[in-house]
Write a protein that holds these residues in place. Structure first.
Motif, PDB file in Angstrom:
ATOM      1  N   UNK A  19       0.805  -1.215   0.000  1.00 30.05           N
ATOM      2  CA  UNK A  19       0.000   0.000   0.000  1.00 30.05           C
ATOM      3  C   UNK A  19       0.834   1.259   0.000  1.00 30.05           C
ATOM      4  N   UNK A  20       1.944   1.246   0.741  1.00 26.49           N
ATOM      5  CA  UNK A  20       2.810   2.424   0.785  1.00 26.49           C
ATOM      6  C   UNK A  20       3.463   2.656  -0.576  1.00 26.49           C
ATOM      7  N   UNK A  21       3.875   1.579  -1.255  1.00 27.90           N
ATOM      8  CA  UNK A  21       4.443   1.736  -2.604  1.00 27.90           C
ATOM      9  C   UNK A  21       3.403   2.324  -3.555  1.00 27.90           C
ATOM     10  N   UNK A  22       2.152   1.858  -3.449  1.00 25.46           N
ATOM     11  CA  UNK A  22       1.073   2.446  -4.258  1.00 25.46           C
ATOM     12  C   UNK A  22       0.934   3.927  -3.945  1.00 25.46           C
ATOM     13  N   UNK A  23       1.019   4.273  -2.676  1.00 25.83           N
ATOM     14  CA  UNK A  23       0.854   5.665  -2.280  1.00 25.83           C
ATOM     15  C   UNK A  23       1.959   6.543  -2.866  1.00 25.83           C
ATOM     16  N   UNK A  24       3.196   6.051  -2.839  1.00 27.92           N
ATOM     17  CA  UNK A  24       4.318   6.809  -3.408  1.00 27.92           C
ATOM     18  C   UNK A  24       4.089   7.034  -4.900  1.00 27.92           C
ATOM     19  N   UNK A  25       3.666   5.980  -5.611  1.00 27.54           N
ATOM     20  CA  UNK A  25       3.415   6.112  -7.046  1.00 27.54           C
ATOM     21  C   UNK A  25       2.299   7.119  -7.300  1.00 27.54           C
ATOM     22  N   UNK A  26       1.236   7.050  -6.498  1.00 26.62           N
ATOM     23  CA  UNK A  26       0.105   7.962  -6.686  1.00 26.62           C
ATOM     24  C   UNK A  26       0.488   9.409  -6.435  1.00 26.62           C
TER      25      UNK A  26
END
Length: 270
Positions: A19-26
């Motif tokens: 989820x944190x990796x998704x957040x960074x990408x977003x």
């Protein structure tokens, strides 16, 4: 031009890592689509990660960004890299996890380190490069950034490669390995249909399977339900590999097979 990111890792879903990796990408590229290939790669299993990533290539967008984080050497001297292959970019550690995929894409044409402070997050954790290095680099590329902006060029020939397990094909016999067990208990083997053909086994309705000192006969079926409930069979799975299955149950548990075990498939009349 926005490119989709196809994300694979051994992070699992119990923690916040995916989820944190998704957040960074977003945060960096909010319009980019992220497709989760798998986060159930066995911990630290670089070969399995490489195999799953390569198997996704025929079904993925040709211009995708393949983000693969199976990184037992995180924080060490291993390099974070981006590799160009065909129209795609592969992002991850230089430990072989990207190598089968770039072969599937026709070979690595260029490679670069991921080293610029303008892209990576700061302060950078020594244990979570998925968040601080690889996700930002993938987002940068997906948003239209060029790999030259990430770091110095590398010779693709110097990148670390791994080899997929190769079956030993003999007359009327194929010796291979168990390479994966899915959530249904199906055991994927390293052999393919061509290997059965090379051993003159592809047309046989019944095959013998040896695991250690045990040997069992089972049908070569086309579907799971082709055999009665509770019965074992060999099938060619959706990736084109041979698999041990049990209709309505777990072949792995029934046969006590683990990843890495040597499996011989042979002519029962031998």
């Amino acid at each position: 031009m926005r490119r989709p990111i196809l994300f694979l890792s051994d992070y699992g879903l119990d923690d916040e890592f995916v989820g944190v990796c998704h957040a960074v990408i977003a945060r960096i590229a909010p319009e980019v689509r992220v497709i989760d290939l798998s986060h159930g790669i066995p911990p630290r299993d670089i070969t399995r990660g490489a195999t799953v990533l390569a198997d996704s290539i025929p079904y993925a967008p040709a211009n995708g960004i393949f983000l693969a984080v199976v990184d037992p050497g995180v924080g060490t001297a291993r390099l974070p890299v981006v590799v160009e292959a065909g129209d795609a970019f592969l992002v991850g550690p230089d430990n072989g996890v990207l190598s089968l995929a770039w072969d599937e894409l026709g070979g690595a044409s260029r490679a670069f380190t991921i080293a610029t402070d303008e892209i990576t997050l700061s302060p950078m954790s020594r244990t979570f490069h998925g968040r601080d290095v690889f996700a930002p680099a993938a987002a940068y590329l997906a948003g239209g950034g060029r790999p030259e902006g990430l770091g110095r060029a590398l010779d693709p020939a110097d990148l670390i490669r791994i080899a997929a397990p190769v079956p030993d094909v003999k007359q009327r016999s194929v010796e291979c390995r168990a390479i994966a067990v899915d959530r249904f208990g199906n055991v994927q083997l390293s052999a393919r249909e061509d290997d059965l053909g090379g051993a003159e086994l592809a047309s046989m309705p019944i095959l013998a399977v040896r695991m250690g000192k045990r040997a069992l006969s089972m049908p070569l079926a086309t579907t799971f339900a082709e055999v009665p409930a509770g019965e074992l069979a060999l099938i060619l799975d959706s990736s084109g590999r041979l698999a041990l299955t049990k209709n309505g149950g777990s072949a792995a548990e029934s046969l006590n097979v683990r990843i890495g075990d040597v499996i011989e498939v042979f002519d029962p009349r031998r």
